[in-house]
Design a protein around this motif. Structure first.
Motif, PDB file in Angstrom:
ATOM      1  N   LEU A 157      96.819 -27.021 -49.254  1.00 22.15           N
ATOM      2  CA  LEU A 157      96.496 -28.372 -48.794  1.00 22.15           C
ATOM      3  C   LEU A 157      96.161 -29.283 -49.971  1.00 22.15           C
ATOM      4  CD1 LEU A 157      94.216 -27.592 -45.690  1.00 22.15           C
ATOM      5  CD2 LEU A 157      96.695 -27.972 -45.754  1.00 22.15           C
ATOM      6  N   GLU A 158      96.484 -30.533 -49.821  1.00 24.49           N
ATOM      7  CA  GLU A 158      96.129 -31.532 -50.825  1.00 24.49           C
ATOM      8  C   GLU A 158      94.656 -31.896 -50.647  1.00 24.49           C
ATOM      9  OE1 GLU A 158      98.732 -34.881 -50.551  1.00 24.49           O
ATOM     10  OE2 GLU A 158     100.527 -33.654 -50.807  1.00 24.49           O
ATOM     11  N   PRO A 159      94.030 -32.419 -51.714  1.00 24.58           N
ATOM     12  CA  PRO A 159      92.606 -32.778 -51.604  1.00 24.58           C
ATOM     13  C   PRO A 159      92.295 -33.714 -50.431  1.00 24.58           C
ATOM     14  CG  PRO A 159      93.238 -32.763 -53.889  1.00 24.58           C
ATOM     15  CD  PRO A 159      94.502 -32.548 -53.095  1.00 24.58           C
ATOM     16  N   ARG A 160      93.153 -34.664 -50.132  1.00 31.31           N
ATOM     17  CA  ARG A 160      92.880 -35.563 -48.997  1.00 31.31           C
ATOM     18  C   ARG A 160      92.947 -34.793 -47.671  1.00 31.31           C
ATOM     19  NH1 ARG A 160      97.507 -36.676 -46.494  1.00 31.31           N
ATOM     20  NH2 ARG A 160      99.424 -36.523 -47.712  1.00 31.31           N
ATOM     21  N   GLU A 161      93.825 -33.758 -47.611  1.00 29.10           N
ATOM     22  CA  GLU A 161      93.913 -32.946 -46.392  1.00 29.10           C
ATOM     23  C   GLU A 161      92.682 -32.050 -46.254  1.00 29.10           C
ATOM     24  OE1 GLU A 161      98.731 -32.392 -45.923  1.00 29.10           O
ATOM     25  OE2 GLU A 161      97.702 -31.240 -47.503  1.00 29.10           O
ATOM     26  N   VAL A 162      92.247 -31.493 -47.378  1.00 30.03           N
ATOM     27  CA  VAL A 162      91.026 -30.670 -47.366  1.00 30.03           C
ATOM     28  C   VAL A 162      89.848 -31.543 -46.940  1.00 30.03           C
ATOM     29  CG1 VAL A 162      89.439 -29.301 -48.783  1.00 30.03           C
ATOM     30  CG2 VAL A 162      91.904 -29.075 -49.116  1.00 30.03           C
ATOM     31  N   ALA A 163      89.811 -32.761 -47.461  1.00 30.89           N
ATOM     32  CA  ALA A 163      88.729 -33.696 -47.102  1.00 30.89           C
ATOM     33  C   ALA A 163      88.712 -33.942 -45.599  1.00 30.89           C
ATOM     34  CB  ALA A 163      88.897 -35.003 -47.867  1.00 30.89           C
ATOM     35  N   ALA A 164      89.887 -34.082 -45.011  1.00 33.62           N
ATOM     36  CA  ALA A 164      89.960 -34.318 -43.568  1.00 33.62           C
ATOM     37  C   ALA A 164      89.470 -33.098 -42.789  1.00 33.62           C
ATOM     38  CB  ALA A 164      91.389 -34.666 -43.162  1.00 33.62           C
ATOM     39  N   VAL A 165      89.863 -31.900 -43.239  1.00 32.84           N
ATOM     40  CA  VAL A 165      89.437 -30.669 -42.557  1.00 32.84           C
ATOM     41  C   VAL A 165      87.927 -30.512 -42.646  1.00 32.84           C
ATOM     42  CG1 VAL A 165      89.533 -28.130 -42.653  1.00 32.84           C
ATOM     43  CG2 VAL A 165      91.636 -29.465 -42.893  1.00 32.84           C
ATOM     44  N   LEU A 166      87.363 -30.751 -43.825  1.00 36.96           N
ATOM     45  CA  LEU A 166      85.930 -30.530 -44.045  1.00 36.96           C
ATOM     46  C   LEU A 166      85.076 -31.751 -43.713  1.00 36.96           C
ATOM     47  CD1 LEU A 166      86.104 -28.544 -47.417  1.00 36.96           C
ATOM     48  CD2 LEU A 166      85.916 -27.631 -45.100  1.00 36.96           C
ATOM     49  N   GLN A 167      85.724 -32.845 -43.414  1.00 35.19           N
ATOM     50  CA  GLN A 167      85.041 -34.100 -43.082  1.00 35.19           C
ATOM     51  C   GLN A 167      84.129 -34.564 -44.215  1.00 35.19           C
ATOM     52  OE1 GLN A 167      83.241 -33.331 -39.238  1.00 35.19           O
ATOM     53  NE2 GLN A 167      85.186 -33.679 -38.200  1.00 35.19           N
ATOM     54  N   VAL A 168      84.734 -34.555 -45.438  1.00 33.13           N
ATOM     55  CA  VAL A 168      84.076 -35.094 -46.626  1.00 33.13           C
ATOM     56  C   VAL A 168      85.069 -36.005 -47.300  1.00 33.13           C
ATOM     57  CG1 VAL A 168      82.526 -33.111 -46.949  1.00 33.13           C
ATOM     58  CG2 VAL A 168      84.746 -33.136 -48.076  1.00 33.13           C
ATOM     59  N   SER A 169      84.651 -36.706 -48.344  1.00 34.44           N
ATOM     60  CA  SER A 169      85.575 -37.612 -49.028  1.00 34.44           C
ATOM     61  C   SER A 169      86.475 -36.832 -49.985  1.00 34.44           C
ATOM     62  CB  SER A 169      84.785 -38.672 -49.798  1.00 34.44           C
ATOM     63  OG  SER A 169      84.220 -38.101 -50.960  1.00 34.44           O
ATOM     64  N   PRO A 170      87.682 -37.361 -50.279  1.00 32.02           N
ATOM     65  CA  PRO A 170      88.566 -36.718 -51.254  1.00 32.02           C
ATOM     66  C   PRO A 170      87.917 -36.586 -52.638  1.00 32.02           C
ATOM     67  CG  PRO A 170      89.804 -38.315 -49.970  1.00 32.02           C
ATOM     68  CD  PRO A 170      88.356 -38.477 -49.606  1.00 32.02           C
ATOM     69  N   ALA A 171      87.077 -37.511 -53.016  1.00 26.79           N
ATOM     70  CA  ALA A 171      86.383 -37.419 -54.310  1.00 26.79           C
ATOM     71  C   ALA A 171      85.469 -36.199 -54.336  1.00 26.79           C
ATOM     72  CB  ALA A 171      85.591 -38.703 -54.576  1.00 26.79           C
ATOM     73  N   VAL A 172      84.775 -35.939 -53.230  1.00 28.01           N
ATOM     74  CA  VAL A 172      83.908 -34.755 -53.135  1.00 28.01           C
ATOM     75  C   VAL A 172      84.769 -33.495 -53.273  1.00 28.01           C
ATOM     76  CG1 VAL A 172      82.431 -33.407 -51.582  1.00 28.01           C
ATOM     77  CG2 VAL A 172      82.078 -35.870 -51.816  1.00 28.01           C
ATOM     78  N   VAL A 173      85.911 -33.492 -52.627  1.00 30.66           N
ATOM     79  CA  VAL A 173      86.802 -32.324 -52.680  1.00 30.66           C
ATOM     80  C   VAL A 173      87.251 -32.074 -54.118  1.00 30.66           C
ATOM     81  CG1 VAL A 173      89.057 -31.420 -51.984  1.00 30.66           C
ATOM     82  CG2 VAL A 173      87.564 -32.483 -50.294  1.00 30.66           C
ATOM     83  N   ARG A 174      87.678 -33.126 -54.821  1.00 32.47           N
ATOM     84  CA  ARG A 174      88.143 -32.954 -56.202  1.00 32.47           C
ATOM     85  C   ARG A 174      87.023 -32.442 -57.095  1.00 32.47           C
ATOM     86  NH1 ARG A 174      91.541 -37.165 -54.575  1.00 32.47           N
ATOM     87  NH2 ARG A 174      90.057 -38.810 -55.073  1.00 32.47           N
ATOM     88  N   THR A 175      85.838 -32.955 -56.934  1.00 36.57           N
ATOM     89  CA  THR A 175      84.690 -32.507 -57.740  1.00 36.57           C
ATOM     90  C   THR A 175      84.355 -31.061 -57.419  1.00 36.57           C
ATOM     91  OG1 THR A 175      83.814 -34.760 -57.774  1.00 36.57           O
ATOM     92  CG2 THR A 175      82.280 -32.986 -58.295  1.00 36.57           C
ATOM     93  N   ARG A 176      84.268 -30.755 -56.133  1.00 35.23           N
ATOM     94  CA  ARG A 176      83.946 -29.383 -55.701  1.00 35.23           C
ATOM     95  C   ARG A 176      85.026 -28.400 -56.152  1.00 35.23           C
ATOM     96  NH1 ARG A 176      79.057 -27.886 -53.244  1.00 35.23           N
ATOM     97  NH2 ARG A 176      78.136 -29.790 -52.455  1.00 35.23           N
ATOM     98  N   LEU A 177      86.279 -28.810 -56.075  1.00 37.88           N
ATOM     99  CA  LEU A 177      87.387 -27.943 -56.470  1.00 37.88           C
ATOM    100  C   LEU A 177      87.297 -27.607 -57.959  1.00 37.88           C
ATOM    101  CD1 LEU A 177      89.997 -26.464 -55.748  1.00 37.88           C
ATOM    102  CD2 LEU A 177      91.236 -28.606 -56.132  1.00 37.88           C
TER     103      LEU A 177
END
Length: 190
Positions: free
Chosen positions: A136-156
């Motif tokens: 999944l792309e970061p924006r898709e992960v963000a949608a699944v986890l209900q967080v922002s894409p920026a949070v996903v990129r940082t966490r990743l």
């Protein structure tokens, strides 16, 4: 077959063998890679001569006949060797394929990765596995986890670094982590 003709055949074969063994062995040695193979060729040639004694020409022509027999035996020997080599190569390739496909060879690494994943925080683990394993792309992960894409990129980024630290000491030289962990993250479409 009478006893007399059996004895005549044996006597003639002994004479032919005694007078032609050395020249035939030299012939075979010059054409075989291994001395053992040359000995086998000569033995097979004389076996044919014994079995086909009634076809052996006169003593003046017998050496040429034996060379012809030896030549055919050598041809069979070389064909058999080529078939054996091809079969051996196919077998070696099959074994390489089986070894490469053997999931058991990856068990220690998989266990180390699972143990390291278990030590990550829940959100970091989920971000990492959704990105790398699910593709999944970061924006898709963000949608699944209900967080922002920026949070996903940082966490990743943080999760990869932490996981790399946790498993690299046990698995391989510094900087190397399993392919499953270093797979590039899918690029987000813009």
């Amino acid at each position: 077959m009478s006893v007399s003709s059996g004895t005549d055949h044996e006597d003639r074969f002994r004479r032919v063998y005694a007078s032609n063994f050395q020249p035939l062995l030299a012939y075979a040695l010059r054409r075989c890679e291994q001395p053992e193979d040359a000995a086998d060729v000569v033995a097979e040639t004389f076996l044919v001569a014994w079995r086909r004694g009634h076809e052996m020409p006169s003593d003046a022509e017998v050496r040429l006949w034996l060379y012809g027999v030896a030549r055919r035996v050598l041809a069979n020997h070389h064909r058999t060797g080529l078939r054996r080599e091809r079969l051996g190569e196919r077998l070696r390739q099959r074994l390489r394929d089986i070894a490469a496909a053997d999931p058991g060879s990856e068990v220690p690494e998989r266990l180390a990765v699972q143990a390291a994943l278990a030590r990550l925080g829940e959100l970091d683990r989920e971000v990492l596995t959704l990105t790398v394993w699910e593709g999944l792309e970061p924006r898709e992960v963000a949608a699944v986890l209900q967080v922002s894409p920026a949070v996903v990129r940082t966490r990743l980024s943080r999760a990869r670094a932490r996981l790399r630290d946790l498993v690299s000491d046990d698995l391989a030289p510094t900087g190397h982590v399993l392919d499953v962990l270093t797979a590039p993250a899918p690029r987000e479409g813009r």
